[in-house]
Write a protein that holds these residues in place. Structure first.
Motif: not given
Length: 141
Positions: A96-111
């Motif tokens: 979550l922190e990396t997505a916010a810092d980088w400005g990601a507009d989508l996170i993709v991950m396995g369930s």
């Protein structure tokens, strides 16, 4: 639609599948792609004390994590120009922190990842990310 995709990769079968989806989406939208692997060195609980894991364990976790990230690198075409980051910390929080810092507009991950019993007790990383993310999360099954 998407310009920055963050992929959380742990080397599991579903993480591999999620990575393939992310590569396809990045190509479709000409989006930037960052692939992260987050590892956490355990803290040992001995009654009333918390004990840091031995230094050797930290090295082993880091060495294994490099191999996991190398596996991700081998699956992403070099022309995609993806970034790869090895991070240490609580997986959900770090994603979550990396997505916010980088400005990601989508996170993709396995369930489901490789969390085992810890996932059962504390809740899965994907569940925590979905519950707390400020951007859309694509959970691949």
């Amino acid at each position: 639609m998407y310009s920055k995709l963050l992929v959380a990769f742990d080397g599991s079968n579903l993480a591999n599948k999620a990575l393939r989806h992310a590569v396809e989406l990045a190509g479709r939208y000409d989006a930037k792609l960052v692939v992260i692997h987050v590892y956490e060195v355990p803290i040992l609980n001995s009654g009333d004390m918390l004990i840091a894991a031995p230094e050797e364990w930290s090295r082993q976790y880091a060495d294994h994590s490099v191999k996991v990230l190398d596996s991700a690198k081998s699956q992403v075409p070099s022309e995609r120009g993806a970034e790869f980051k090895l991070l240490q910390g609580n997986p959900a929080q770090t994603i979550l922190e990396t997505a916010a810092d980088w400005g990601a507009d989508l996170i993709v991950m396995g369930s489901r990842g490789l969390g085992g019993i810890r996932e059962f007790v504390l809740g899965s990383v994907s569940h925590n990310v979905v519950q707390h993310s400020k951007v859309p999360v694509l959970v691949v099954k």
